[in-house]
Design a protein around this motif. Structure first.
Motif, PDB file in Angstrom:
ATOM      1  N   LEU A  84      -3.038  -7.647  33.608  1.00  0.00           N
ATOM      2  CA  LEU A  84      -4.296  -7.239  34.213  1.00  0.00           C
ATOM      3  C   LEU A  84      -5.363  -8.298  33.969  1.00  0.00           C
ATOM      4  N   ALA A  85      -5.979  -8.803  35.032  1.00  0.00           N
ATOM      5  CA  ALA A  85      -7.056  -9.780  34.896  1.00  0.00           C
ATOM      6  C   ALA A  85      -8.383  -9.054  34.641  1.00  0.00           C
ATOM      7  N   HIS A  86      -8.730  -8.114  35.494  1.00  0.00           N
ATOM      8  CA  HIS A  86      -9.901  -7.262  35.265  1.00  0.00           C
ATOM      9  C   HIS A  86      -9.888  -6.119  36.259  1.00  0.00           C
ATOM     10  N   PHE A  87     -10.745  -5.155  36.027  1.00  0.00           N
ATOM     11  CA  PHE A  87     -10.990  -4.095  36.995  1.00  0.00           C
ATOM     12  C   PHE A  87     -12.493  -3.942  37.108  1.00  0.00           C
ATOM     13  N   ALA A  88     -12.950  -3.291  38.175  1.00  0.00           N
ATOM     14  CA  ALA A  88     -14.382  -3.282  38.469  1.00  0.00           C
ATOM     15  C   ALA A  88     -14.892  -1.892  38.807  1.00  0.00           C
ATOM     16  N   PHE A  89     -16.156  -1.689  38.472  1.00  0.00           N
ATOM     17  CA  PHE A  89     -16.888  -0.483  38.831  1.00  0.00           C
ATOM     18  C   PHE A  89     -18.108  -0.893  39.643  1.00  0.00           C
ATOM     19  N   VAL A  90     -18.455  -0.095  40.628  1.00  0.00           N
ATOM     20  CA  VAL A  90     -19.668  -0.316  41.420  1.00  0.00           C
ATOM     21  C   VAL A  90     -20.793   0.482  40.785  1.00  0.00           C
ATOM     22  N   THR A  91     -21.951  -0.130  40.655  1.00  0.00           N
ATOM     23  CA  THR A  91     -23.134   0.544  40.148  1.00  0.00           C
ATOM     24  C   THR A  91     -24.292   0.328  41.112  1.00  0.00           C
TER      25      THR A  91
ATOM     26  N   TYR B 129     -23.628  -4.540  23.239  1.00  0.00           N
ATOM     27  CA  TYR B 129     -22.555  -5.233  23.949  1.00  0.00           C
ATOM     28  C   TYR B 129     -23.116  -6.433  24.699  1.00  0.00           C
ATOM     29  N   SER B 130     -22.441  -7.559  24.567  1.00  0.00           N
ATOM     30  CA  SER B 130     -22.886  -8.798  25.194  1.00  0.00           C
ATOM     31  C   SER B 130     -22.113  -9.061  26.483  1.00  0.00           C
ATOM     32  N   ILE B 131     -22.774  -9.698  27.411  1.00  0.00           N
ATOM     33  CA  ILE B 131     -22.138 -10.126  28.654  1.00  0.00           C
ATOM     34  C   ILE B 131     -21.106 -11.201  28.322  1.00  0.00           C
ATOM     35  N   ALA B 132     -19.901 -11.050  28.840  1.00  0.00           N
ATOM     36  CA  ALA B 132     -18.859 -12.060  28.642  1.00  0.00           C
ATOM     37  C   ALA B 132     -19.080 -13.238  29.578  1.00  0.00           C
ATOM     38  N   LYS B 133     -19.423 -12.926  30.824  1.00  0.00           N
ATOM     39  CA  LYS B 133     -19.758 -13.985  31.779  1.00  0.00           C
ATOM     40  C   LYS B 133     -20.512 -13.382  32.953  1.00  0.00           C
ATOM     41  N   GLU B 134     -21.392 -14.169  33.484  1.00  0.00           N
ATOM     42  CA  GLU B 134     -22.126 -13.767  34.682  1.00  0.00           C
ATOM     43  C   GLU B 134     -21.201 -13.917  35.886  1.00  0.00           C
ATOM     44  N   GLY B 135     -21.445 -13.134  36.887  1.00  0.00           N
ATOM     45  CA  GLY B 135     -20.668 -13.216  38.104  1.00  0.00           C
ATOM     46  C   GLY B 135     -21.180 -14.310  39.018  1.00  0.00           C
ATOM     47  N   GLN B 136     -20.807 -14.216  40.268  1.00  0.00           N
ATOM     48  CA  GLN B 136     -21.231 -15.160  41.294  1.00  0.00           C
ATOM     49  C   GLN B 136     -22.120 -14.408  42.288  1.00  0.00           C
ATOM     50  N   PRO B 137     -23.397 -14.224  41.956  1.00  0.00           N
ATOM     51  CA  PRO B 137     -24.252 -13.432  42.846  1.00  0.00           C
ATOM     52  C   PRO B 137     -24.413 -14.090  44.213  1.00  0.00           C
ATOM     53  N   THR B 138     -24.541 -13.249  45.205  1.00  0.00           N
ATOM     54  CA  THR B 138     -24.825 -13.699  46.556  1.00  0.00           C
ATOM     55  C   THR B 138     -26.052 -12.935  47.039  1.00  0.00           C
ATOM     56  N   GLU B 139     -26.432 -13.171  48.253  1.00  0.00           N
ATOM     57  CA  GLU B 139     -27.570 -12.461  48.840  1.00  0.00           C
ATOM     58  C   GLU B 139     -27.322 -10.958  48.896  1.00  0.00           C
TER      59      GLU B 139
ATOM     60  N   TYR C 247     -17.948  -7.879  31.312  1.00  0.00           N
ATOM     61  CA  TYR C 247     -17.916  -7.581  29.882  1.00  0.00           C
ATOM     62  C   TYR C 247     -16.456  -7.522  29.461  1.00  0.00           C
ATOM     63  N   VAL C 248     -16.211  -7.653  28.170  1.00  0.00           N
ATOM     64  CA  VAL C 248     -14.883  -7.427  27.626  1.00  0.00           C
ATOM     65  C   VAL C 248     -14.988  -6.205  26.727  1.00  0.00           C
ATOM     66  N   ASP C 249     -14.185  -5.185  27.021  1.00  0.00           N
ATOM     67  CA  ASP C 249     -14.270  -3.941  26.252  1.00  0.00           C
ATOM     68  C   ASP C 249     -13.589  -4.114  24.890  1.00  0.00           C
ATOM     69  N   PRO C 250     -13.709  -3.139  23.995  1.00  0.00           N
ATOM     70  CA  PRO C 250     -13.158  -3.280  22.639  1.00  0.00           C
ATOM     71  C   PRO C 250     -11.647  -3.507  22.578  1.00  0.00           C
ATOM     72  N   ALA C 251     -10.915  -3.161  23.625  1.00  0.00           N
ATOM     73  CA  ALA C 251      -9.466  -3.394  23.643  1.00  0.00           C
ATOM     74  C   ALA C 251      -9.110  -4.755  24.239  1.00  0.00           C
ATOM     75  N   GLY C 252     -10.114  -5.495  24.705  1.00  0.00           N
ATOM     76  CA  GLY C 252      -9.859  -6.817  25.265  1.00  0.00           C
ATOM     77  C   GLY C 252      -9.667  -6.840  26.761  1.00  0.00           C
ATOM     78  N   PHE C 253      -9.945  -5.730  27.454  1.00  0.00           N
ATOM     79  CA  PHE C 253      -9.873  -5.715  28.912  1.00  0.00           C
ATOM     80  C   PHE C 253     -11.189  -6.219  29.485  1.00  0.00           C
ATOM     81  N   GLU C 254     -11.098  -7.110  30.476  1.00  0.00           N
ATOM     82  CA  GLU C 254     -12.294  -7.581  31.155  1.00  0.00           C
ATOM     83  C   GLU C 254     -12.680  -6.565  32.228  1.00  0.00           C
ATOM     84  N   VAL C 255     -13.972  -6.201  32.240  1.00  0.00           N
ATOM     85  CA  VAL C 255     -14.480  -5.194  33.156  1.00  0.00           C
ATOM     86  C   VAL C 255     -15.643  -5.793  33.934  1.00  0.00           C
TER      87      VAL C 255
END
Length: 139
Positions: A75-82, A97-107, A114-122
């Motif tokens: 699993l590379a990551h999974f995503a939630f819409v907010t 909780y700290s941001i693991a990496k910023e995304g690639q924002p568009t218009e 983020y990386v959760d406590p089990a090491g999954f990227e979300v």
């Protein structure tokens, strides 16, 4: 119509996962759970979410999650819409909780990882348009 109802994660610490996902999605709650065995190994399990979707969590996980910077299968990551990414960022920061990496924002889209406590990227993504052609633009 088909939609994702849940994802099932095997982890070492369910309570740490509830803290993480509870900070991200404060309306989620423990829907149910129990104790059982999985191929002879005891485990605690629960469903954490809302009335429509959830994360199934089982404890007693062994070993490390895949290296997110590597090329191993898994699993590379999974995503939630907010609807409010800035509010989510603030809740996560306030919970430590700290941001693991910023995304690639568009218009029409903004996202953060983020990386959760089990090491999954979300990934958490906020769409700034209701137009599918704008939301799903890959240029």
């Amino acid at each position: 119509m088909i939609r994702l109802e849940h994802i099932n994660l095997v982890v070492a610490d369910i309570d740490a996962m509830i803290s993480f996902y509870g900070a991200a999605m404060p309306h989620w709650h423990v829907r149910g759970g129990g104790d059982g065995t999985w191929y002879g190994k005891p485990r605690r399990w629960l469903h954490f979410g809302d009335e429509f979707s959830y994360i199934a969590l089982s404890d007693n996980g062994e070993g490390d999650n895949r290296n997110l910077e590597g090329h191993q299968q898994g699993l590379a990551h999974f995503a939630f819409v907010t609807s409010d990414l800035n509010a989510l960022r603030k809740r996560m920061q306030d919970a430590g909780y700290s941001i693991a990496k910023e995304g690639q924002p568009t218009e029409f889209r903004d996202n953060v990882y983020y990386v959760d406590p089990a090491g999954f990227e979300v990934e958490f993504v906020s769409y700034l348009s209701d137009n599918p052609e704008e939301r799903n633009n890959y240029d």
